[in-house]
Design a protein around this motif. Structure first.
Motif, PDB file in Angstrom:
ATOM      1  N   GLU A   1      46.811  29.774  53.796  1.00  0.00           N
ATOM      2  CA  GLU A   1      47.700  30.859  53.375  1.00  0.00           C
ATOM      3  C   GLU A   1      47.009  31.758  52.355  1.00  0.00           C
ATOM      4  N   SER A   2      46.337  31.141  51.387  1.00  0.00           N
ATOM      5  CA  SER A   2      45.657  31.918  50.357  1.00  0.00           C
ATOM      6  C   SER A   2      44.590  32.823  50.963  1.00  0.00           C
ATOM      7  N   LYS A   3      43.828  32.294  51.914  1.00  0.00           N
ATOM      8  CA  LYS A   3      42.779  33.086  52.557  1.00  0.00           C
ATOM      9  C   LYS A   3      43.379  34.233  53.380  1.00  0.00           C
ATOM     10  N   LEU A   4      44.433  33.938  54.129  1.00  0.00           N
ATOM     11  CA  LEU A   4      45.036  34.975  54.955  1.00  0.00           C
ATOM     12  C   LEU A   4      45.677  36.071  54.122  1.00  0.00           C
ATOM     13  N   GLN A   5      46.261  35.716  52.981  1.00  0.00           N
ATOM     14  CA  GLN A   5      46.900  36.714  52.119  1.00  0.00           C
ATOM     15  C   GLN A   5      45.882  37.680  51.525  1.00  0.00           C
ATOM     16  N   ARG A   6      44.627  37.241  51.369  1.00  0.00           N
ATOM     17  CA  ARG A   6      43.599  38.126  50.806  1.00  0.00           C
ATOM     18  C   ARG A   6      43.016  39.076  51.828  1.00  0.00           C
ATOM     19  N   GLU A   7      43.232  38.807  53.106  1.00  0.00           N
ATOM     20  CA  GLU A   7      42.695  39.670  54.141  1.00  0.00           C
ATOM     21  C   GLU A   7      43.488  40.957  54.206  1.00  0.00           C
ATOM     22  N   ILE A   8      42.756  42.042  54.299  1.00  0.00           N
ATOM     23  CA  ILE A   8      43.394  43.368  54.291  1.00  0.00           C
ATOM     24  C   ILE A   8      43.530  43.891  55.714  1.00  0.00           C
TER      25      ILE A   8
ATOM     26  N   ASN B   1      40.146  52.140  47.095  1.00  0.00           N
ATOM     27  CA  ASN B   1      39.355  50.903  47.070  1.00  0.00           C
ATOM     28  C   ASN B   1      39.393  50.206  45.716  1.00  0.00           C
ATOM     29  N   LEU B   2      39.690  50.943  44.669  1.00  0.00           N
ATOM     30  CA  LEU B   2      39.837  50.304  43.362  1.00  0.00           C
ATOM     31  C   LEU B   2      40.982  49.290  43.390  1.00  0.00           C
ATOM     32  N   PHE B   3      42.045  49.603  44.137  1.00  0.00           N
ATOM     33  CA  PHE B   3      43.197  48.701  44.207  1.00  0.00           C
ATOM     34  C   PHE B   3      42.897  47.442  45.014  1.00  0.00           C
ATOM     35  N   LEU B   4      41.803  47.462  45.780  1.00  0.00           N
ATOM     36  CA  LEU B   4      41.427  46.290  46.568  1.00  0.00           C
ATOM     37  C   LEU B   4      40.374  45.434  45.880  1.00  0.00           C
ATOM     38  N   ALA B   5      39.768  45.951  44.820  1.00  0.00           N
ATOM     39  CA  ALA B   5      38.624  45.275  44.201  1.00  0.00           C
ATOM     40  C   ALA B   5      38.958  43.863  43.759  1.00  0.00           C
ATOM     41  N   LEU B   6      40.122  43.656  43.189  1.00  0.00           N
ATOM     42  CA  LEU B   6      40.540  42.323  42.740  1.00  0.00           C
ATOM     43  C   LEU B   6      41.270  41.556  43.836  1.00  0.00           C
ATOM     44  N   ARG B   7      42.091  42.226  44.580  1.00  0.00           N
ATOM     45  CA  ARG B   7      42.949  41.566  45.561  1.00  0.00           C
ATOM     46  C   ARG B   7      42.149  40.761  46.580  1.00  0.00           C
ATOM     47  N   ARG B   8      40.948  41.201  46.908  1.00  0.00           N
ATOM     48  CA  ARG B   8      40.157  40.543  47.943  1.00  0.00           C
ATOM     49  C   ARG B   8      39.485  39.266  47.468  1.00  0.00           C
ATOM     50  N   LEU B   9      39.486  39.010  46.157  1.00  0.00           N
ATOM     51  CA  LEU B   9      38.708  37.908  45.598  1.00  0.00           C
ATOM     52  C   LEU B   9      39.502  36.612  45.572  1.00  0.00           C
ATOM     53  N   ASN B  10      38.829  35.503  45.918  1.00  0.00           N
ATOM     54  CA  ASN B  10      39.456  34.210  45.651  1.00  0.00           C
ATOM     55  C   ASN B  10      39.211  33.851  44.188  1.00  0.00           C
ATOM     56  N   THR B  11      39.655  32.682  43.759  1.00  0.00           N
ATOM     57  CA  THR B  11      39.609  32.360  42.332  1.00  0.00           C
ATOM     58  C   THR B  11      38.184  32.242  41.813  1.00  0.00           C
ATOM     59  N   ILE B  12      37.309  31.592  42.559  1.00  0.00           N
ATOM     60  CA  ILE B  12      35.917  31.456  42.121  1.00  0.00           C
ATOM     61  C   ILE B  12      35.259  32.829  42.044  1.00  0.00           C
ATOM     62  N   GLN B  13      35.513  33.672  43.031  1.00  0.00           N
ATOM     63  CA  GLN B  13      34.961  35.028  43.011  1.00  0.00           C
ATOM     64  C   GLN B  13      35.524  35.830  41.850  1.00  0.00           C
ATOM     65  N   PHE B  14      36.816  35.638  41.560  1.00  0.00           N
ATOM     66  CA  PHE B  14      37.407  36.321  40.410  1.00  0.00           C
ATOM     67  C   PHE B  14      36.715  35.907  39.119  1.00  0.00           C
ATOM     68  N   ILE B  15      36.409  34.637  38.959  1.00  0.00           N
ATOM     69  CA  ILE B  15      35.733  34.163  37.752  1.00  0.00           C
ATOM     70  C   ILE B  15      34.399  34.879  37.567  1.00  0.00           C
ATOM     71  N   GLU B  16      33.644  35.025  38.636  1.00  0.00           N
ATOM     72  CA  GLU B  16      32.366  35.731  38.545  1.00  0.00           C
ATOM     73  C   GLU B  16      32.576  37.210  38.200  1.00  0.00           C
ATOM     74  N   PHE B  17      33.559  37.815  38.829  1.00  0.00           N
ATOM     75  CA  PHE B  17      33.893  39.215  38.573  1.00  0.00           C
ATOM     76  C   PHE B  17      34.313  39.410  37.118  1.00  0.00           C
ATOM     77  N   ALA B  18      35.253  38.582  36.660  1.00  0.00           N
ATOM     78  CA  ALA B  18      35.769  38.717  35.296  1.00  0.00           C
ATOM     79  C   ALA B  18      34.688  38.404  34.269  1.00  0.00           C
ATOM     80  N   GLY B  19      33.846  37.414  34.566  1.00  0.00           N
ATOM     81  CA  GLY B  19      32.762  37.086  33.644  1.00  0.00           C
ATOM     82  C   GLY B  19      31.823  38.258  33.431  1.00  0.00           C
ATOM     83  N   ASP B  20      31.496  38.949  34.505  1.00  0.00           N
ATOM     84  CA  ASP B  20      30.632  40.131  34.383  1.00  0.00           C
ATOM     85  C   ASP B  20      31.312  41.224  33.562  1.00  0.00           C
TER      86      ASP B  20
END
Length: 274
Positions: A267-274, A86-105
């Motif tokens: 496409e971006s949304k579908l690529q993030r789906e696991i 699940n560590l390998f999925l932690a970033l992959r599942r995020l869109n850009t806005i979600q990544f910003i929140e994740f990285a900011g924390d």
């Protein structure tokens, strides 16, 4: 309205078409993997992985995963296997806005160094950076004028920049340039999806069969994308200089602009789906 700590609503709208590559996410995932394995004791390793996974889960709005030690205070092998995967999925599942929140924390927790992260974003051709003052951490989103002054990799530009140029071409009535930008967006999106260094200097025509395999879009949309690319190469002033007058109507240009943006988001949304 969903609360965000590091980016305001105006900037969120600007980053609607910001796409971060899987190569970018993979690089940062490897960094986090090494960070989680720094502690000397195994118990600390699994706790660090649990923090990263649960931060991602929280931003995604899904349930967190509480650690359950055994009677001796340790953890079963299954716990380690679950956290590793699940560590390998932690970033992959995020869109850009979600990544910003994740990285900011993670910057706030001093897990990510802000200069390291901004340097990585620059290599990614991202159109935003983190800015830290004495009292807050925020994101700066570059305007189109600022982006035009930046040096971007001409073979792999940022999709947001190309979308802005496409919209500008629609507003100015330059429909051949709009077609050129649309085809460039599709080519860049295909390279993100295929995600191998070997395709970065190739044209969409040469890599389209590979993209068709890796894409999650239906065949009818992929056919439309390929047709757009072919039109770019034959329409006057879209792919090459010409003395002929372009024949693209405002209706056709408007439809192409909106469909291009929609297909990028899908496409971006579908690529993030696991």
């Amino acid at each position: 309205m969903k609360f965000t700590a590091y980016i305001n609503e105006t900037d969120k709208k600007q980053l609607e078409f910001e796409v971060l590559s899987q190569e970018f996410y993979a690089f940062l995932t490897r960094f986090l993997m090494h960070w989680t394995e720094e502690p000397e004791f195994a118990e600390s390793i699994i706790h660090r992985k649990n923090v990263i996974i649960n931060l991602s889960n929280t931003i995604l709005g899904i349930s967190i995963y509480p650690l359950q030690p055994d009677d001796d205070g340790g953890f079963h092998d299954g716990e380690y296997a679950w956290h590793d995967s699940n560590l390998f999925l932690a970033l992959r599942r995020l869109n850009t806005i979600q990544f910003i929140e994740f990285a900011g924390d993670l910057i706030e927790k001093e897990i990510f160094d802000i200069d390291f992260l901004n340097g990585t974003l620059k290599k990614e051709n991202a159109t935003f950076v983190f800015v830290k003052t004495s009292h807050e951490l925020k994101v700066k989103v570059y305007s189109i004028n600022e982006l035009d002054e930046e040096t971007f990799d001409t073979e792999h530009p940022n999709i947001r920049l190309l979308v802005l140029r496409m919209e500008s071409a629609l507003e100015s009535g330059d429909f051949s340039n709009l077609l050129h930008a649309s085809a460039s967006i599709f080519e860049t999106m295909a390279k993100y999806v295929i995600n191998t260094e070997a395709v970065q200097n190739e044209t969409l025509g040469r890599i389209f069969n590979m993209y068709r395999i890796d894409s999650k879009l239906p065949d009818s949309i992929l056919d439309f994308i390929l047709d757009t690319y072919k039109k770019r190469n034959t329409t006057p002033l879209a792919g090459h200089g010409s003395l002929n007058v372009p024949t693209i109507t405002i209706q056709e240009a408007t439809v192409l602009c909106e469909m291009t943006k929609a297909f990028v988001k899908i496409e971006s949304k579908l690529q993030r789906e696991i």
